[in-house]
Design a protein around this motif. Sequence first.
Motif, PDB file in Angstrom:
ATOM      1  N   GLY A  98       0.610  -1.366   0.086  1.00 18.64           N
ATOM      2  CA  GLY A  98       0.047  -0.064  -0.015  1.00 18.64           C
ATOM      3  C   GLY A  98       0.715   1.413  -0.025  1.00 18.64           C
ATOM      4  N   ALA A  99       2.077   1.092  -0.686  1.00 16.50           N
ATOM      5  CA  ALA A  99       2.969   2.308  -0.535  1.00 16.50           C
ATOM      6  C   ALA A  99       3.013   3.351  -1.730  1.00 16.50           C
ATOM      7  N   LEU A 100       2.182   2.923  -2.782  1.00 16.08           N
ATOM      8  CA  LEU A 100       2.072   3.956  -4.027  1.00 16.08           C
ATOM      9  C   LEU A 100       1.254   4.883  -4.457  1.00 16.08           C
ATOM     10  N   ASP A 101       0.174   4.808  -3.594  1.00 12.96           N
ATOM     11  CA  ASP A 101      -0.830   5.667  -3.638  1.00 12.96           C
ATOM     12  C   ASP A 101      -0.326   7.452  -3.785  1.00 12.96           C
ATOM     13  N   ASP A 102      -0.888   7.963  -4.610  1.00 11.37           N
ATOM     14  CA  ASP A 102      -0.236   9.530  -4.911  1.00 11.37           C
ATOM     15  C   ASP A 102       0.991   9.794  -5.194  1.00 11.37           C
ATOM     16  N   ARG A 103       1.805   8.689  -5.745  1.00  9.52           N
ATOM     17  CA  ARG A 103       3.145   8.807  -5.891  1.00  9.52           C
ATOM     18  C   ARG A 103       3.305   8.272  -7.479  1.00  9.52           C
ATOM     19  N   ALA A 104       3.922   9.154  -8.186  1.00  7.90           N
ATOM     20  CA  ALA A 104       4.192   8.683  -9.706  1.00  7.90           C
ATOM     21  C   ALA A 104       5.095   7.546  -9.747  1.00  7.90           C
ATOM     22  N   VAL A 105       4.804   6.469 -10.602  1.00  5.51           N
ATOM     23  CA  VAL A 105       5.497   5.051 -10.678  1.00  5.51           C
ATOM     24  C   VAL A 105       6.113   5.154 -11.925  1.00  5.51           C
ATOM     25  N   PHE A 106       7.326   5.108 -12.152  1.00  7.50           N
ATOM     26  CA  PHE A 106       8.197   4.833 -13.284  1.00  7.50           C
ATOM     27  C   PHE A 106       8.619   3.396 -13.198  1.00  7.50           C
ATOM     28  N   ALA A 107       8.498   2.682 -14.415  1.00  6.57           N
ATOM     29  CA  ALA A 107       8.819   1.277 -14.582  1.00  6.57           C
ATOM     30  C   ALA A 107      10.032   1.148 -15.331  1.00  6.57           C
ATOM     31  N   SER A 108      11.000   0.336 -14.770  1.00  5.67           N
ATOM     32  CA  SER A 108      12.331   0.215 -15.244  1.00  5.67           C
ATOM     33  C   SER A 108      12.061  -0.964 -16.511  1.00  5.67           C
ATOM     34  N   MET A 109      12.597  -0.618 -17.493  1.00  5.47           N
ATOM     35  CA  MET A 109      12.710  -1.289 -18.767  1.00  5.47           C
ATOM     36  C   MET A 109      13.842  -2.384 -19.171  1.00  5.47           C
ATOM     37  N   LYS A 142      11.351   3.928 -17.517  1.00  2.00           N
ATOM     38  CA  LYS A 142      12.586   4.284 -17.706  1.00  2.00           C
ATOM     39  C   LYS A 142      13.563   3.428 -18.382  1.00  2.00           C
ATOM     40  N   MET A 143      14.662   4.118 -19.119  1.00  2.00           N
ATOM     41  CA  MET A 143      15.489   2.970 -19.811  1.00  2.00           C
ATOM     42  C   MET A 143      16.864   3.631 -19.601  1.00  2.00           C
ATOM     43  N   LEU A 144      17.876   2.745 -19.714  1.00  2.00           N
ATOM     44  CA  LEU A 144      19.229   3.122 -19.450  1.00  2.00           C
ATOM     45  C   LEU A 144      20.073   3.165 -20.997  1.00  2.00           C
ATOM     46  N   LEU A 145      20.512   3.970 -21.256  1.00  2.77           N
ATOM     47  CA  LEU A 145      21.293   3.989 -22.604  1.00  2.77           C
ATOM     48  C   LEU A 145      22.667   4.261 -22.437  1.00  2.77           C
ATOM     49  N   ARG A 146      23.549   3.272 -22.444  1.00  2.00           N
ATOM     50  CA  ARG A 146      24.996   3.368 -22.330  1.00  2.00           C
ATOM     51  C   ARG A 146      25.558   3.124 -23.877  1.00  2.00           C
ATOM     52  N   VAL A 147      26.231   4.311 -24.261  1.00  4.60           N
ATOM     53  CA  VAL A 147      26.904   4.154 -25.814  1.00  4.60           C
ATOM     54  C   VAL A 147      28.223   4.019 -25.600  1.00  4.60           C
ATOM     55  N   GLY A 148      28.650   2.911 -26.410  1.00 10.26           N
ATOM     56  CA  GLY A 148      30.124   2.536 -26.603  1.00 10.26           C
ATOM     57  C   GLY A 148      30.656   2.730 -27.957  1.00 10.26           C
ATOM     58  N   LEU A 149      31.060   3.789 -28.369  1.00  5.04           N
ATOM     59  CA  LEU A 149      31.749   3.994 -29.508  1.00  5.04           C
ATOM     60  C   LEU A 149      32.349   2.834 -30.222  1.00  5.04           C
ATOM     61  N   ASP A 150      32.936   1.958 -29.394  1.00  2.00           N
ATOM     62  CA  ASP A 150      33.806   1.267 -30.041  1.00  2.00           C
ATOM     63  C   ASP A 150      33.381  -0.248 -29.739  1.00  2.00           C
ATOM     64  N   ASP A 151      31.857  -0.376 -29.557  1.00  2.00           N
ATOM     65  CA  ASP A 151      31.299  -1.561 -29.313  1.00  2.00           C
ATOM     66  C   ASP A 151      29.931  -1.841 -30.138  1.00  2.00           C
ATOM     67  N   ASP A 152      30.170  -2.585 -31.004  1.00  3.01           N
ATOM     68  CA  ASP A 152      28.902  -2.537 -31.930  1.00  3.01           C
ATOM     69  C   ASP A 152      27.535  -3.353 -31.199  1.00  3.01           C
TER      70      ASP A 152
END
Length: 296
Positions: A98-109, A142-152
């Motif tokens: 019961g901890a999420l009422d009135d709170r914005a919830v962002f789902a990790s993808m 939410k999404m994490l985007l790590r860009v490795g210029l030397d990694d395809d």
Amino acid sequence: MRDSDLRLLTETRATDPGRIGELAAARKRPDSPLGPSGRALVIAADHPARGSLRAGAEPMAMADRADLLRRLCLALERPGVTGVLGTADILEDLLLLGALDDRAVFASMNRGGLAGASFELDDRFTGYDVDAIARFGFEGGKMLLRVGLDDDRTAPTLEACARAVSGLADAGLVAMVEPFLSRRGEDGRLRNDLSVAAATTALTVAAALGHTSAYTWLKVPVIGDGGEDMARVLSATTLPTLLLGGEVTADPEATFTSWARALRLPTVRGLVVGRSLLYPPGGDVVGAVDTAAGLL
């Protein structure tokens, strides 16, 4: 968290799993994902799904689920906290508590880039997808985007993030993108480049993902002391920006000071902080959260 609380969580999961969907549908949603003040303080707790359990000097701090849930519930009860970011297992525990009422919830993808793995840059979408986020009535993904210029292996992650940004926007949901330029050191460990040039480059790549940026927010680290260097980085975009809290430091006062400086910048709309507030030096979660809320 008492043993009885844990038993109830597991009992419900085992015998009445549909209860989770019912609670999600009944959750009282906030009027805005930013909260009533127009400034966000989101508590992040999606680290364990990527095998990242360290907080400060303790390598397995986030492995104790009862302790993590206790800390999350303490944080979510505090004035000024507007939301939470997590994976399905954690968000569903919080729903059952019961901890999420009135709170914005962002789902990790995307949590497939496991910490320390040889394939870490290949951040597969192993968590929420757009349909599930909309079905559960959450405010965004939410999404994490790590860009490795030397990694395809960067290329498929870029493409997947672009699809997620477009899908969330089509559903009218926030797409929170956390971008870094990353490279491996001589020890083989992947590290994020926090120079001004690298942070700016990562930000500009993330801002352009998808067929619209109308619903895109950026989640970015504080560069330098949060002052001139951070202003240079954020001058590259008009998108709403949330500051990433980062690792637990030995000098929390310096961290709070850098956040305060960066929060003055015109595109910054708040903070997304996990371990720095959940596992502060000395263990005072309430005090750390209240200090952060005070900065807003």
